[in-house]
Design a protein around this motif. Structure first.
Motif, PDB file in Angstrom:
ATOM      1  N   ALA A  14       7.465  18.708  17.029  1.00 19.29           N
ATOM      2  CA  ALA A  14       7.387  19.237  18.392  1.00 19.29           C
ATOM      3  C   ALA A  14       6.499  20.473  18.443  1.00 19.29           C
ATOM      4  O   ALA A  14       5.796  20.694  19.435  1.00 19.29           O
ATOM      5  N   TRP A  15       6.529  21.271  17.399  1.00 21.29           N
ATOM      6  CA  TRP A  15       5.661  22.441  17.365  1.00 21.29           C
ATOM      7  C   TRP A  15       4.195  21.996  17.356  1.00 21.29           C
ATOM      8  O   TRP A  15       3.353  22.547  18.063  1.00 21.29           O
ATOM      9  N   ALA A  16       3.908  20.996  16.532  1.00 22.54           N
ATOM     10  CA  ALA A  16       2.544  20.484  16.458  1.00 22.54           C
ATOM     11  C   ALA A  16       2.110  19.896  17.794  1.00 22.54           C
ATOM     12  O   ALA A  16       0.954  20.063  18.217  1.00 22.54           O
ATOM     13  N   ASP A  17       3.036  19.211  18.467  1.00 23.16           N
ATOM     14  CA  ASP A  17       2.688  18.611  19.755  1.00 23.16           C
ATOM     15  C   ASP A  17       2.407  19.692  20.795  1.00 23.16           C
ATOM     16  O   ASP A  17       1.516  19.538  21.635  1.00 23.16           O
ATOM     17  N   ALA A  18       3.166  20.781  20.743  1.00 23.00           N
ATOM     18  CA  ALA A  18       2.911  21.884  21.678  1.00 23.00           C
ATOM     19  C   ALA A  18       1.514  22.455  21.464  1.00 23.00           C
ATOM     20  O   ALA A  18       0.800  22.763  22.424  1.00 23.00           O
ATOM     21  N   ARG A  54      -3.148  33.890   6.674  1.00 23.48           N
ATOM     22  CA  ARG A  54      -3.944  34.612   7.671  1.00 23.48           C
ATOM     23  C   ARG A  54      -5.432  34.565   7.339  1.00 23.48           C
ATOM     24  O   ARG A  54      -6.264  34.266   8.201  1.00 23.48           O
ATOM     25  N   SER A  55      -5.763  34.863   6.095  1.00 22.67           N
ATOM     26  CA  SER A  55      -7.172  34.913   5.709  1.00 22.67           C
ATOM     27  C   SER A  55      -7.822  33.541   5.779  1.00 22.67           C
ATOM     28  O   SER A  55      -9.030  33.428   5.981  1.00 22.67           O
ATOM     29  N   SER A  56      -7.026  32.479   5.631  1.00 22.52           N
ATOM     30  CA  SER A  56      -7.550  31.115   5.746  1.00 22.52           C
ATOM     31  C   SER A  56      -7.630  30.654   7.188  1.00 22.52           C
ATOM     32  O   SER A  56      -8.054  29.527   7.453  1.00 22.52           O
ATOM     33  N   ARG A  57      -7.172  31.503   8.108  1.00 23.27           N
ATOM     34  CA  ARG A  57      -7.206  31.219   9.543  1.00 23.27           C
ATOM     35  C   ARG A  57      -6.459  29.930   9.866  1.00 23.27           C
ATOM     36  O   ARG A  57      -6.907  29.111  10.683  1.00 23.27           O
ATOM     37  N   LEU A  58      -5.304  29.771   9.250  1.00 24.11           N
ATOM     38  CA  LEU A  58      -4.470  28.599   9.473  1.00 24.11           C
ATOM     39  C   LEU A  58      -3.502  28.853  10.624  1.00 24.11           C
ATOM     40  O   LEU A  58      -3.195  29.997  10.959  1.00 24.11           O
ATOM     41  N   SER A  59      -3.004  27.766  11.189  1.00 25.34           N
ATOM     42  CA  SER A  59      -2.101  27.900  12.330  1.00 25.34           C
ATOM     43  C   SER A  59      -0.770  28.495  11.940  1.00 25.34           C
ATOM     44  O   SER A  59      -0.131  29.184  12.742  1.00 25.34           O
ATOM     45  N   SER A  60      -0.325  28.213  10.687  1.00 22.31           N
ATOM     46  CA  SER A  60       1.058  28.549  10.365  1.00 22.31           C
ATOM     47  C   SER A  60       1.306  28.505   8.867  1.00 22.31           C
ATOM     48  O   SER A  60       0.526  27.934   8.095  1.00 22.31           O
ATOM     49  N   LEU A  61       2.444  29.101   8.484  1.00 25.34           N
ATOM     50  CA  LEU A  61       2.939  29.102   7.110  1.00 25.34           C
ATOM     51  C   LEU A  61       4.401  28.681   7.153  1.00 25.34           C
ATOM     52  O   LEU A  61       5.167  29.163   7.997  1.00 25.34           O
ATOM     53  N   HIS A  62       4.785  27.805   6.220  1.00 29.27           N
ATOM     54  CA  HIS A  62       6.156  27.296   6.172  1.00 29.27           C
ATOM     55  C   HIS A  62       6.622  27.282   4.721  1.00 29.27           C
ATOM     56  O   HIS A  62       5.940  26.720   3.857  1.00 29.27           O
ATOM     57  N   PRO A  89      -4.956  21.910   9.557  1.00 27.39           N
ATOM     58  CA  PRO A  89      -4.044  22.084   8.419  1.00 27.39           C
ATOM     59  C   PRO A  89      -3.155  23.315   8.568  1.00 27.39           C
ATOM     60  O   PRO A  89      -3.491  24.251   9.290  1.00 27.39           O
ATOM     61  N   LYS A  90      -2.043  23.277   7.862  1.00 27.15           N
ATOM     62  CA  LYS A  90      -1.110  24.395   7.799  1.00 27.15           C
ATOM     63  C   LYS A  90      -0.818  24.657   6.320  1.00 27.15           C
ATOM     64  O   LYS A  90      -1.094  23.817   5.455  1.00 27.15           O
ATOM     65  N   LEU A  91      -0.248  25.802   6.009  1.00 29.30           N
ATOM     66  CA  LEU A  91       0.089  26.146   4.629  1.00 29.30           C
ATOM     67  C   LEU A  91       1.592  25.978   4.433  1.00 29.30           C
ATOM     68  O   LEU A  91       2.387  26.498   5.220  1.00 29.30           O
ATOM     69  N   VAL A  92       1.964  25.240   3.399  1.00 25.10           N
ATOM     70  CA  VAL A  92       3.369  24.951   3.130  1.00 25.10           C
ATOM     71  C   VAL A  92       3.681  25.257   1.666  1.00 25.10           C
ATOM     72  O   VAL A  92       2.973  24.799   0.766  1.00 25.10           O
ATOM     73  N   ALA A 114       0.557  31.855  13.639  1.00 23.50           N
ATOM     74  CA  ALA A 114      -0.473  32.844  13.936  1.00 23.50           C
ATOM     75  C   ALA A 114      -0.555  33.165  15.414  1.00 23.50           C
ATOM     76  O   ALA A 114      -0.828  34.303  15.793  1.00 23.50           O
ATOM     77  N   GLU A 115      -0.314  32.170  16.264  1.00 24.99           N
ATOM     78  CA  GLU A 115      -0.410  32.376  17.715  1.00 24.99           C
ATOM     79  C   GLU A 115       0.830  33.116  18.212  1.00 24.99           C
ATOM     80  O   GLU A 115       1.940  32.587  18.156  1.00 24.99           O
ATOM     81  N   PRO A 116       0.701  34.343  18.695  1.00 23.42           N
ATOM     82  CA  PRO A 116       1.880  35.135  19.073  1.00 23.42           C
ATOM     83  C   PRO A 116       2.754  34.474  20.128  1.00 23.42           C
ATOM     84  O   PRO A 116       3.982  34.534  20.035  1.00 23.42           O
ATOM     85  N   ALA A 117       2.159  33.849  21.136  1.00 16.83           N
ATOM     86  CA  ALA A 117       2.979  33.259  22.199  1.00 16.83           C
ATOM     87  C   ALA A 117       3.817  32.106  21.665  1.00 16.83           C
ATOM     88  O   ALA A 117       4.980  31.952  22.028  1.00 16.83           O
ATOM     89  N   PHE A 118       3.227  31.286  20.799  1.00 14.03           N
ATOM     90  CA  PHE A 118       3.991  30.212  20.183  1.00 14.03           C
ATOM     91  C   PHE A 118       5.086  30.783  19.296  1.00 14.03           C
ATOM     92  O   PHE A 118       6.220  30.276  19.279  1.00 14.03           O
ATOM     93  N   ALA A 119       4.769  31.803  18.544  1.00 17.78           N
ATOM     94  CA  ALA A 119       5.762  32.407  17.657  1.00 17.78           C
ATOM     95  C   ALA A 119       6.953  32.929  18.453  1.00 17.78           C
ATOM     96  O   ALA A 119       8.113  32.760  18.047  1.00 17.78           O
TER      97      ALA A 119
END
Length: 481
Positions: free
Chosen positions: A187-191, A237-245, A201-204, A443-448
């Motif tokens: 659902a997060w990805a769909d948003a 952050r430095s890889s400019r990825l959407s997220s870390l999990h 890509p994301k970092l996991v 990374a996106e504050p509003a989504f966070a």
């Protein structure tokens, strides 16, 4: 074992043609798959929660879909300039003044003994958990189960001190999708997709295809653990990825990640605990009579079907056994039209490198093998991992995956059996609910902000779910002295 089935039941279409590639089309393909899997995530929640908690979860809107809905309905206002603009704290390959960082695309150049010793020390144990051992992770890499084609691209993070000694290590992957994680963020990805933003890509940081809580920030001390958390976040952050999990970390690691700014998410698994039993009947005697009767009936059905079970340990497991087990494993996925994550080469590799930590359960009828399950253990716990059958036999799954695992734990003096992800049906068979945790940064504050609000509501629902499960304990109530 149940985690294998749960993931299969939602289908994984990603590799149906075997033509996955790290190309421009990956993002579009991933978005299409995410959009098509929202219904599957809803079904997962139905299976994971009992009806009272489940009904509250959906009626109140406290579910993962509400994150997408909340954002899509403009309850959260996105600013197009916000996305991916945070600066990295990882500069010139260093974290602070104490550690030098490295990011590796495989573990070939890392000393296995050094990695394993750090993983064990970080967990305060004499022996590292099997799944975080160098041998297990390298087997995934060498067999092709992870890599660009699988959408799990290794990005392992190392921290070394001034002398070059390994101070911390984090198994991590650049992910092109969300399969094989067992912490669901479709659902997060769909948003993100709905707002024209890129989620993959994301970092996991996780053990691929393995929902087992354990070491994720392997570190020699608390200072190195905190530095590893900061370095992992700086890498995202430095890889400019959407997220870390970070999935299924140990409590101390979760706290370090929370201190670094990640949000925590809680879930539920089911574990069996050994109360000093000397035989299976001792365990049965602690259950309420209806549960005891049910287990005995299930075991009797298997025996009456002419099925006999035996357990092979370590070097007793030969090439023919691995070939049959792989056939069973693949059959589980084929029955649901899905592609398996693992292959025979992987199983054979861990059969060599981790032989002392493996138990293969073989179910045979008229001298022919009809099903098998693979159990993994360390010096404290036994983990039910994979299973499959080539002939249908009523109740054989429960026997091969749960009752054989419990008997093995009793015989070996192991404290806990972990049965994998989800599965309320385990409760009536002696497994008890335990909380799990994962850590997340977007990374996106509003989504966070939206997801943080959702996680707070979800946390309350998970707490209620745990309470309800505990009220349904299969064990006899203690008698007053």
């Amino acid at each position: 074992m149940a985690d294998q089935q749960v993931q299969v039941e939602f289908g994984r279409g990603l590799a149906q043609s075997g033509q996955r590639a790290l190309a421009a089309g990956v993002e579009s393909l991933a978005q299409q798959q995410v959009f098509g899997r929202i219904a599957a995530e809803r079904q997962l929640r139905r299976e994971q929660y009992p009806r009272p908690a489940r009904d509250r979860l959906f009626r109140s809107g406290d579910n993962p879909l509400c994150v997408a809905v909340e954002i899509a309905d403009d309850l959260v206002q996105l600013r197009s300039g916000d996305s991916h603009r945070r600066e990295s704290h990882l500069s010139a390959g260093r974290v602070g003044a104490d550690y030098r960082t490295q990011v590796l695309d495989d573990l070939r150049g890392v000393d296995a003994a050094e990695w394993n010793a750090l993983a064990a020390a970080g967990a305060g144990r004499a022996q590292a958990q099997p799944f975080v051992r160098h041998e297990f992770l390298r087997a995934l890499e060498s067999s092709g189960c992870v890599g660009e084609a699988a959408g799990w691209i290794p990005r392992h993070l190392l921290l070394r001190d001034g002398s070059g000694a390994l101070a911390a290590a984090v198994p991590a992957y650049l992910k092109l999708h969300s399969w094989g994680e067992y912490i669901f963020d479709w659902a997060w990805a769909d948003a993100y997709r709905r707002h024209g933003l890129r989620y993959y890509p994301k970092l996991v940081s996780a053990i691929p295809f393995t929902p087992v809580p354990g070491t994720r920030l392997a570190a020699r001390d608390a200072q190195a653990r905190g530095a590893a958390a900061q370095a992992l976040l700086a890498l995202a952050r430095s890889s400019r990825l959407s997220s870390l999990h970070v999935l299924f970390p140990r409590p101390q690691e979760a706290q370090a990640l929370h201190d670094a700014g990640l949000m925590l998410r809680h879930g539920v698994q089911f574990h069996w605990r050994n109360a000093g039993y000397t035989r299976f009947d001792d365990f049965l005697a602690t259950l309420a009579q209806p549960k005891r009767k049910k287990i005995r009936a299930e075991r009797r059905k298997v025996a009456e079907a002419g099925v006999r079970l035996r357990r092979l340990r370590g070097r007793e497991i030969g090439a023919a056994h691995w070939a049959f087990f792989t056939r069973c494993y693949r059959a589980t996925y084929a029955a649901h039209g899905a592609t398996p994550y693992l292959n025979q080469e992987f199983f054979e590799r861990i059969g060599e490198s981790l032989a002392g930590q493996l138990v293969l359960v073989l179910a045979e009828r008229d001298g022919r093998p009809v099903a098998s399950s693979l159990l993994v253990h360390d010096d404290e716990r036994l983990y039910g991992r994979y299973w499959g059958a080539v002939e249908p036999v009523p109740c054989l799954h429960f026997e091969a995956c749960y009752y054989q695992a419990i008997e093995t734990a009793i015989e070996s003096g192991l404290r806990v059996v972990e049965g994998g992800a989800q599965g309320e049906h385990k409760v009536s068979r002696g497994f008890e609910p335990v909380p799990t945790v994962s850590a997340h940064w977007l990374a996106e504050p509003a989504f966070a902000q939206a997801i943080d609000r959702f996680l707070q509501r979800e946390d309350a629902m998970v707490g209620a779910y745990l309470d309800e499960l505990r009220e349904r304990s299969p064990y006899r109530a203690p008698t007053a002295d």
